[in-house]
Design a protein around this motif. Structure first.
Motif, PDB file in Angstrom:
ATOM      1  N   ARG A 235       0.814  -1.223   0.000  1.00  0.00           N
ATOM      2  CA  ARG A 235       0.000   0.000   0.000  1.00  0.00           C
ATOM      3  C   ARG A 235       0.845   1.271   0.000  1.00  0.00           C
ATOM      4  O   ARG A 235       0.421   2.296  -0.508  1.00  0.00           O
ATOM      5  CB  ARG A 235      -0.930   0.017   1.202  1.00  0.00           C
ATOM      6  N   HIS A 236       2.034   1.213   0.602  1.00  0.00           N
ATOM      7  CA  HIS A 236       2.787   2.443   0.796  1.00  0.00           C
ATOM      8  C   HIS A 236       4.052   2.569  -0.063  1.00  0.00           C
ATOM      9  O   HIS A 236       4.539   3.680  -0.248  1.00  0.00           O
ATOM     10  CB  HIS A 236       3.176   2.592   2.272  1.00  0.00           C
ATOM     11  N   SER A 237       4.589   1.475  -0.565  1.00  0.00           N
ATOM     12  CA  SER A 237       5.886   1.571  -1.229  1.00  0.00           C
ATOM     13  C   SER A 237       5.970   0.839  -2.555  1.00  0.00           C
ATOM     14  O   SER A 237       6.881   1.090  -3.335  1.00  0.00           O
ATOM     15  CB  SER A 237       6.981   1.004  -0.310  1.00  0.00           C
ATOM     16  N   TYR A 238       5.100  -0.094  -2.781  1.00  0.00           N
ATOM     17  CA  TYR A 238       5.259  -1.002  -3.898  1.00  0.00           C
ATOM     18  C   TYR A 238       4.859  -0.346  -5.211  1.00  0.00           C
ATOM     19  O   TYR A 238       3.929   0.440  -5.261  1.00  0.00           O
ATOM     20  CB  TYR A 238       4.389  -2.227  -3.639  1.00  0.00           C
ATOM     21  N   GLY A 239       5.537  -0.724  -6.278  1.00  0.00           N
ATOM     22  CA  GLY A 239       5.192  -0.234  -7.604  1.00  0.00           C
ATOM     23  C   GLY A 239       4.046  -1.042  -8.205  1.00  0.00           C
ATOM     24  O   GLY A 239       3.393  -1.834  -7.540  1.00  0.00           O
ATOM     25  N   MET A 240       3.837  -0.873  -9.458  1.00  0.00           N
ATOM     26  CA  MET A 240       2.736  -1.548 -10.140  1.00  0.00           C
ATOM     27  C   MET A 240       3.052  -3.003 -10.477  1.00  0.00           C
ATOM     28  O   MET A 240       2.157  -3.798 -10.664  1.00  0.00           O
ATOM     29  CB  MET A 240       2.377  -0.795 -11.429  1.00  0.00           C
ATOM     30  N   THR A 241       4.301  -3.372 -10.564  1.00  0.00           N
ATOM     31  CA  THR A 241       4.694  -4.719 -10.919  1.00  0.00           C
ATOM     32  C   THR A 241       5.003  -5.513  -9.659  1.00  0.00           C
ATOM     33  O   THR A 241       5.800  -5.092  -8.828  1.00  0.00           O
ATOM     34  CB  THR A 241       5.939  -4.704 -11.825  1.00  0.00           C
ATOM     35  N   LEU A 242       4.345  -6.660  -9.523  1.00  0.00           N
ATOM     36  CA  LEU A 242       4.592  -7.504  -8.363  1.00  0.00           C
ATOM     37  C   LEU A 242       5.876  -8.306  -8.550  1.00  0.00           C
ATOM     38  O   LEU A 242       6.154  -8.809  -9.632  1.00  0.00           O
ATOM     39  CB  LEU A 242       3.425  -8.468  -8.144  1.00  0.00           C
TER      40      LEU A 242
END
Length: 82
Positions: free
Chosen positions: A43-50
């Motif tokens: 929710r706070h740091s991740y980009g669009m690609t898992l």
């Protein structure tokens, strides 16, 4: 009002109080905290690609973690009837 209420709730579920016994084992809480940490990171740091390497262990263990969680909750509810 506690910003860390998710972690606080999990910690409380692993301890008994005057009114109730332990709801979840410390091991179950530890496993659930991994998912909570991923949720926070996503929710706070991740980009669009898992990143599969990051989520693979969580995906592979979810059925076992859920089963232990569900059994713990059922056991706690059943113990309330006694």
């Amino acid at each position: 009002s506690d910003e860390r209420w998710h972690k606080t709730l999990l910690a409380r579920m692993a301890t008994s109080s005057e009114k109730r016994g332990i709801v979840l084992s410390k091991e179950c809480v530890h496993d659930l905290q991994k998912y909570l940490s991923f949720r926070h990171y996503f929710r706070h740091s991740y980009g669009m690609t898992l990143d599969w390497e990051l989520i693979e262990p969580l995906c592979k263990s979810i059925d076992d973690v859920y089963s232990v969680f569900k059994d713990s909750i059922i056991h706690f509810i059943d113990s309330m009837d006694e």
